[in-house]
Design an enzyme around this catalytic site. Structure first.
Site, PDB file in Angstrom:
ATOM      1  N   LYS A   1     -90.657  32.457 -17.591  1.00  0.00           N
ATOM      2  CA  LYS A   1     -89.437  32.719 -18.372  1.00  0.00           C
ATOM      3  C   LYS A   1     -88.677  33.898 -17.765  1.00  0.00           C
ATOM      4  O   LYS A   1     -87.457  33.873 -17.653  1.00  0.00           O
ATOM      5  CB  LYS A   1     -89.808  33.024 -19.836  1.00  0.00           C
TER       6      LYS A   1
ATOM      7  N   GLN B   1     -95.011  35.257 -27.944  1.00  0.00           N
ATOM      8  CA  GLN B   1     -95.587  34.073 -27.284  1.00  0.00           C
ATOM      9  C   GLN B   1     -96.896  33.691 -27.995  1.00  0.00           C
ATOM     10  O   GLN B   1     -97.861  34.454 -27.989  1.00  0.00           O
ATOM     11  CB  GLN B   1     -95.864  34.418 -25.812  1.00  0.00           C
TER      12      GLN B   1
ATOM     13  N   ASP C   1     -86.406  32.091 -30.460  1.00  0.00           N
ATOM     14  CA  ASP C   1     -87.252  30.893 -30.485  1.00  0.00           C
ATOM     15  C   ASP C   1     -87.200  30.213 -31.856  1.00  0.00           C
ATOM     16  O   ASP C   1     -87.878  29.202 -32.071  1.00  0.00           O
ATOM     17  CB  ASP C   1     -88.703  31.241 -30.104  1.00  0.00           C
TER      18      ASP C   1
END
Ligand code: NAP
Length: 283
Positions: free
Chosen positions: A53, A97, A120
């Site tokens: 990313k 994450q 997200d």
């Protein structure tokens, strides 16, 4: 093979070009879009995804930092980090994450993550906005899948969709986004009976299970669109393996995503697009 490929790798490249153009406009205004990632220090797969990313972000002209949390990190330390990132006005997106180390309460940390930086789309606030059809960040993996369907001209309206998996980051938001696109949606999970039979009713089948090659070709309705969100490490296999048995499924489906090169790259580019959305809003 009769199915056509939903090529997430190629589409993500196209979208990265458009993304870089948006970033250069922001840079000209003095804003550098920035995505910071909190990642488990002892999870090599998570660290690899986080570094991918960052590489893609940097290639588009964006910035990003990673923060590793390990077995020694207390929940209070995690919360302090989240508060610090929330307060930093140079940061536009924050990603926790999944999975974090087990002593850390991920849901509690998400409750404290600023919704305006939740690129997200997985905080309760963002998910509530999705349920309520209100504007807000949408989860990157399901939104990337929707972009892929749109790009290939696949309209879910009136179609029967089955989503296998009910996680907060993939299954549930996927089902809601397909519902918004006017599909008739069923969510399956580990307690679903006659899963193969249910899957055979699907015009659009999304597998987000985490079980390598669970879905076989004879689970698929001829001509169905098959989306494989899974990536699983399997000993002896060079690449990650999806939740769908590609060889048999691609004989029956009309469209199918490969693994790798399908949903994975779309997730990353969508996360960066959401970050640039956040930066544009602020600029
Ligand atoms: P997860 O949180 O473990 O959820 C898995 C879901 O699958 C659960 O709802 C579970 O049911 C269901 N399930 C498990 N075994 C099943 C079975 N035998 N039959 C039917 N349902 C079953 O996983 P996740 O985070 O959603 O991830 C799913 C997959 O997507 C994984 O392979 C993950 O690596 C991948 N993923 C990919 C991306 C990407 O960018 N490509 C992003 C995120 C995740 P219960 O709820 O009943 O336990």
């Amino acid at each position: 093979m009769s199915a056509q490929i939903l090529d997430g790798k190629a589409l993500s490249q196209l979208r990265r070009v458009a993304l870089a153009e948006r970033v250069s406009k922001l840079l000209a205004k003095g804003t550098t879009p920035r995505l910071d990632v909190i990642v488990a220090s002892q999870d090599p797969a998570s660290i690899a995804y986080a570094s991918m990313k960052r590489r893609w972000a940097e290639a588009a002209g964006m910035k990003g930092e990673s923060y590793e949390v390990g077995p020694e990190t207390s929940h209070n330390e995690l919360l302090e980090l989240v508060f610090r990132l929330n307060a930093n006005t140079n940061i536009h997106g924050i990603l926790l994450q999944h999975p974090l180390p087990p002593q850390l309460d991920e849901l509690d940390a998400l409750l404290h993550l600023g919704a305006e930086k939740d690129v997200d789309g997985i905080t309760p606030q963002s998910l509530g906005r999705l349920v309520a059809n209100m504007p807000g960040f949408r989860c990157a993996t399901p939104l990337g899948i929707i972009h892929m369907l749109e790009h290939y001209g696949i309209d879910p309206t009136g179609k029967r969709a089955v989503v296998i998996g009910r996680s907060v980051i993939v299954g549930k938001p996927m089902a809601l986004l397909l519902l918004q696109k006017n599909a008739t949606v069923t969510i399956a999970h580990s307690k679903t009976e006659n899963l193969a039979e249910l899957c055979r009713t699907a015009d659009i089948l999304v597998a987000a299970v985490g079980r390598p090659e669970l879905v076989k070709g004879d689970w698929i309705k001829p001509g169905a669109v098959v989306i494989d969100a899974g990536y699983n490490k399997v000993e002896g296999r060079k690449f990650d393996v999806g939740d769908v048995e590609f060889e048999s499924a691609s004989q029956v489906a009309s469209w199918i995503t490969p693994v790798p090169g399908g949903v994975g790259p779309m997730t990353v580019v969508t996360l960066l697009e959401n970050t640039v959305d956040a930066a544009e809003k602020k600029a």
